[in-house]
Design an enzyme around this catalytic site. Structure first.
Site, short mmCIF file in Angstrom:
data_model
loop_
_atom_site.label_atom_id
_atom_site.label_comp_id
_atom_site.label_asym_id
_atom_site.label_seq_id
_atom_site.Cartn_x
_atom_site.Cartn_y
_atom_site.Cartn_z
N CYS A 170 16.17 7.42 -2.19
CA CYS A 170 14.79 7.13 -2.58
C CYS A 170 14.59 5.76 -3.18
O CYS A 170 13.47 5.26 -3.23
CB CYS A 170 14.29 8.19 -3.57
SG CYS A 170 14.73 9.87 -3.11
N HIS A 305 8.59 6.05 -11.04
CA HIS A 305 9.08 6.77 -9.87
C HIS A 305 8.20 8.01 -9.66
O HIS A 305 7.73 8.23 -8.54
CB HIS A 305 10.54 7.17 -10.08
CG HIS A 305 11.14 7.87 -8.92
ND1 HIS A 305 11.46 7.22 -7.75
CD2 HIS A 305 11.49 9.18 -8.73
CE1 HIS A 305 11.97 8.08 -6.88
NE2 HIS A 305 12.01 9.28 -7.45
N HIS A 339 5.77 11.47 -1.44
CA HIS A 339 7.08 10.83 -1.65
C HIS A 339 7.55 10.24 -0.32
O HIS A 339 7.90 10.98 0.61
CB HIS A 339 8.07 11.87 -2.16
CG HIS A 339 9.33 11.28 -2.73
ND1 HIS A 339 9.86 10.09 -2.30
CD2 HIS A 339 10.17 11.72 -3.71
CE1 HIS A 339 10.96 9.82 -2.97
NE2 HIS A 339 11.17 10.79 -3.84
N SER A 625 -18.53 -48.00 35.17
CA SER A 625 -19.20 -49.26 34.90
C SER A 625 -18.48 -50.02 33.79
O SER A 625 -17.30 -50.34 33.93
CB SER A 625 -20.67 -48.99 34.56
OG SER A 625 -21.41 -50.20 34.55
#
Length: 1004
Positions: A170, A305, A339, A625
């Protein structure tokens, strides 16, 4: 630790395809968890699982998991299907993060990649659909194993720093960031990408909770709340781009946040592998604070967390209380997303970046009140409602971010609001937004992202947006340049869509410079460019001074601006109809032929030199020209001083001749020639249906009256003499005398002359050429056609008729664009916008414009812009792109299982048919057709062309091995690899194989 700047970010989170959407979701009511009635999940969830009473139909799903654009990364469709979507999504997000940061890999030094990925089940899904998975073993391994996760990003994006896979469950994402910070601090790389990707496959629409497990039986994640009962699993991808703060400041990178310090540790021995340790969490936070050289009191917010589990949350809160005794606000992104496993730390990090930037803390959702342990004492406080955040003492806001991995790897970052940086105020000058993409569809989508009225660029200074796009984005083949002074001015162009649907030429845009004659000149022309185009003011001043020395008069006043000097206020294509119909040049001074000649010549030569300073140089030139004299000067036929002598003498000689007029008529050359007679001559052939007569004014007036009765449109031109007619014969002869005394050289740049409407060489050095040029018919339109043979763009340098002649008549070849650098007098547009639009159109065609030189000042700091869009579509196992088993010569073509079909067909297409053979061993015909079928199977493409290149279609060495194996199976003979890949072009590969077969059958 050295301060590390976060300069770019990108993500795919539940309910959010980018960081802006993620932040909006964090502040909105309700979370982003996908919930559905069980009945709606029939067929998506196995029946036994769906019927389990403990099944919870809640999941943090991200949209369009299987969508991908392999062409953007030169990946074949077949490889895209084989590759784990977690890997594909991270590649996509990593590229978006680099674009958001304005980091170009080709000039950013060593860019490292640190990333981790979730559990892989995708390989099993692919194997189930492959006809012969053993043949694909290495391909499957590379496409799905974690070992190659980071390296593939480096390979596809051209990154040369370390490529490291980081895995810690995790805490993977935040650990990748920590490792990237260390690599930067140790000068192991110049830029670092860090992030994680996790997608559960097959897609998980819910989970079965178990007593004592981490899954929430109610399907809600409530970190630190009294009602917390577990977590909800989810998917996500996040990536940040990091640089050393000093480097980011020096290079003007976007500054999203600063990482002041980071730390990592492990729980060590504990009650169980999945349990947590408050002591270890305290230690990792305190270590990070020490590295950041700040105290707990300096931290105003902690992104925890916060998984929503009773034991984990209470332990974390205890650790926070021990560190932040004097109070800190706490939140957790898991209440919004669930999660996200390996990517959960990235969700927390990106949330914290937004909190630091906005000074607002989103609420922790789904909980009515904090848990009992979260209400005791003056320490941490749960954010139960959105609240503003002002740092104490006026210093920068600082925050902490925690991520704790299953097994005990703990990571904590200390973040800080970036130093304030002033963006330049609006300059009021025209800017060019260079928008590009790899396909036409992606180009339109990218433009809509960037230019949406309420989009992310609406409130950013236009100069900063333009500079970021010009200098910090890869310029891809499909291009769209938008010129504007204010953001709201691009809305019309956005509605109209891109002008050019063809990709820019890889070898640039050869540009032909076309110089008009007098007639469209006006007082103050180019006045709005003197402060816009670097060097132009000084070049023009110098040219007028040098011409004045030759002529003995001051030409500056002749160019003095009139009321329409700098054009209108707008950026559009509107016109002043009165001025257009009147058709008279502005400013009495320019009615004098000498003034008109000299001012026009000086404007055009100064513009040519100034354009070279921004990278626009002629591949060829021509003029009409007087413009032919300019073209010859640019091509080196005349020395500059001699050119002024010829110019002034030509003008003086013309002025001394009897006055005449010129009449534009809308008729073909043959019909116009029938109108000539006493006092009327054919002067110019512009297009197949447009010519100019020259001669005595009464005679021309009679012609105009006669044509008016026939309904033929005419227009008297605002000139004082009949150019390119015998009325200037005497002037031409006297001019020849001057030219005979000068040294002329053949053009050093390819040049087309209107005298012959062809390329000109040494004949231009003869005085008779210039005498003829002044007094005989000019074939301007045919000359433009000839010029377009070599040029992808024709750029008119000065005000003139090129665009009308080229576009209305269609005389130039398809794909050639005619552009003007200077507005015509009646066009209501600013001079700088007009030129900016022309430069943008050249860039669209592939020209390499030096935008920094055009700006003339150091580029504005980079700003974070939305990434380029892609041309995404689904690529998933079972879609028919993985091909059929290798065929043998004995297979029945009608009965074989197909290979490269499409989902829309309802059945797979047949694979490559075997080459027939006979008993005499005659080499089989159809080698190219056989190989084309194998290519389609191997690459997963619908069609191939004989000129296609195997590796340009996304092939690689592993696919080459499979190609050789399938060829052997089809032929019943092992063709050597060096024969097959003698060439990677299909037609040449087939020829090489055929030659080998013939040699093998007939060795003598």
């Amino acid at each position: 630790m050295t301060g590390i700047a976060v300069v770019g970010q990108a993500c795919r989170f539940p309910g959010a395809a980018d960081p802006a959407a993620y932040w909006a979701g964090l502040l909105a009511d309700g979370d982003s968890i996908h919930r559905a009635p069980r009945a709606d999940l029939a067929g998506l969830v196995p029946e036994a699982r769906l019927g389990n009473p403990r099944f919870v139909a809640a999941s943090g799903l991200i949209d369009d998991v299987f969508d991908f654009d392999p062409g953007r990364y030169r990946i074949s469709p077949r490889e895209a299907v084989i590759t784990d979507p977690q890997h594909r999504l991270f590649l996509h997000v990593a590229r978006e993060a680099l674009e958001n940061a304005g980091v170009l890999p080709r000039r950013a030094g060593q860019i490292a990649v640190f990333g981790g990925v979730g559990r892989n089940r995708h390989e099993d899904m692919v194997r189930a659909t492959l006809p012969d998975p053993d043949v694909e073993d290495l391909t499957l391994e590379i496409g799905n194993e974690k070992d190659y996760f980071a390296t593939k990003v480096s390979y596809r994006l051209g990154l040369t720093g370390a490529s490291v896979v980081v895995q810690s469950a995790c805490s993977t994402g935040l650990l990748a960031v920590h490792q990237a910070c260390l690599a930067l601090a140790n000068y192991e790389c110049d830029v670092a990408l860090a992030g994680a990707s996790t997608v559960r496959l097959p897609l998980e629409y819910g989970y079965v909770f178990g007593p004592g497990g981490i899954g929430s039986p109610t399907g809600f994640c409530r970190p630190f709340a009294a009602e917390a009962d577990g977590s909800v699993p989810g998917d996500g991808v996040g990536c940040v781009v990091l640089r050393r703060l000093d480097d980011a400041l020096a290079d003007g990178d976007p500054l999203l946040a600063v990482i002041r310090g980071s730390a990592v540790n492990n729980d060590g021995t504990k009650d169980g592998f999945a349990s947590v340790s408050a002591a270890a969490q305290v230690a990792v936070i305190e270590t990070a604070l020490d590295f950041a050289e700040v105290t707990a009191r300096d931290i105003g917010y902690v992104e925890a967390h916060g998984s929503g589990t009773a034991l984990g949350d209470e332990t974390e809160w205890t650790a926070l209380g021990r560190v932040f005794k004097d109070g800190v606000v706490v939140g957790s992104a898991k209440s919004q997303l669930g999660h996200l496993r390996e990517a959960s730390g990235m969700a927390g990090l990106l949330k914290t970046i937004a909190v630091l930037r906005e000074g607002r803390i989103p609420p922790s959702l789904n909980g009515g009140s904090p848990a009992r342990y979260a209400t005791n004492g003056p320490g941490p406080r749960l954010a139960t409602a959105a609240e503003d955040w002002h740092a104490a003492g006026g210093g920068p806001r600082r925050a902490g971010v925690s991520s704790f991995g299953l097994g005990g790897t703990n990571v904590h970052l200390v973040m800080e609001e970036p130093p304030a940086r002033e963006l330049p105020a609006g300059s009021g000058r025209a800017e060019v937004l260079t928008i590009s993409a790899h396909t036409a569809e992606a180009l339109r989508a990218t433009a809509e992202r960037l230019l949406a009225p309420a989009g992310p660029t609406a409130h950013i200074p236009l100069a900063a947006v333009a500079a970021t796009l010009q200098h910090r984005r890869e310029h891809l083949p499909h291009r769209w340049a938008v010129a504007a002074v204010q953001p709201q001015e691009w809305s019309d162009e956005l509605a109209d869509g891109p002008r050019n649907t063809e990709p820019a030429a890889a070898d640039g845009c050869p540009t032909g410079f076309v110089y008009p004659g007098i007639g469209d000149h006006y007082a103050g022309m180019t006045e709005g460019l003197t402060d816009y185009l670097p060097g132009f003011r000084d070049l023009l001043t110098r040219a007028l001074d040098e011409a004045g020395e030759v002529a003995g008069r001051d030409f500056h006043r002749a160019l003095s601006p009139g009321p329409a000097a700098k054009g209108g206020r707008g950026t559009g294509a509107s016109v002043d109809l009165r001025a257009m119909v009147r058709g008279t040049p502005g400013g009495a001074a320019l009615s004098d032929p000498v003034n008109a000649h000299v001012v026009t010549f000086c404007v055009q030569t100064a513009l040519t030199t100034a354009l070279a300073g921004v990278g626009v140089v002629p591949a060829a030139v021509m003029g009409h020209s007087l413009g032919e004299l300019v073209a010859a000067t640019v091509a080196g036929v005349f020395e500059p001083r001699d050119a002024y002598r010829v110019l002034v003498r030509r003008a003086q000689l013309v002025a001394a001749q009897p006055e005449g007029g010129m009449l534009a008529v809308s008729l073909p050359a043959d019909d116009t020639a029938e109108l000539t007679g006493p006092g009327v001559w054919l002067s110019t052939v512009n297009t197949p249906n447009s010519c100019v007569l020259g001669g005595e004014r009464p005679a021309l007036a009679a012609v105009a009256a006669r044509l008016a009765r026939r309904g033929v449109q005419t227009r008297a031109m605002p000139v004082s003499h009949a150019f390119h007619t015998p009325m200037l014969h005497e002037a031409a002869e006297e001019l020849r005398e001057l030219l005979a005394s000068l040294t002329l050289r053949p053009p050093s740049i390819p040049m087309v002359t209107g005298v012959t409407a062809d390329w000109v060489g040494s004949e231009i050095t003869r005085p008779q050429f210039w005498a003829r040029q002044l007094s005989s018919t000019v074939h301007f339109g045919a000359g433009v056609v000839r010029l377009s043979d070599r040029c992808a763009a024709l750029l008119e340098v000065g005000p003139g008729q090129l665009r009308s002649i080229a576009h209305q008549s269609g005389i130039v070849k398809p794909g050639t664009v005619a552009l003007a650098t200077v507005r015509r007098r009646y066009e209501v547009a600013r001079d700088d916008v007009f030129l900016a639009r022309a430069l943008g159109r050249l860039w669209e065609r592939g020209a390499d414009i030096d935008w920094a030189a055009l700006r003339g000042t150091p580029a504005a700091p980079g700003v974070p812009l939305p990434p380029n869009a892609c041309d995404d579509r689904p690529f998933r196992a079972g879609s028919g792109l993985l091909g059929a088993r290798p065929r043998t010569a004995g297979d029945d073509a009608q009965g074989a299982v197909g290979g490269s079909g499409h989902e829309s067909s309802g059945r797979p297409a047949t694979g490559p048919a075997p080459l027939p053979s006979d008993s005499c061993g005659t080499p089989p015909p159809g080698t190219r057709e056989l190989l084309a079928g194998i290519w389609r199977d191997v690459l997963g493409v619908a069609d191939v062309d004989p000129a296609d290149h195997f590796f340009d279609l996304g092939g690689d060495s592993l696919m080459g091995v499979r190609l050789i194996a399938m060829l052997e199976s089809s032929l019943g003979a092992a063709v050597p690899a060096k024969v097959v890949f003698e060439s990677a072009v299909l037609s040449r590969m087939a020829a090489a194989v055929q030659r080998w077969l013939e040699t093998r059958q007939d060795p003598g």
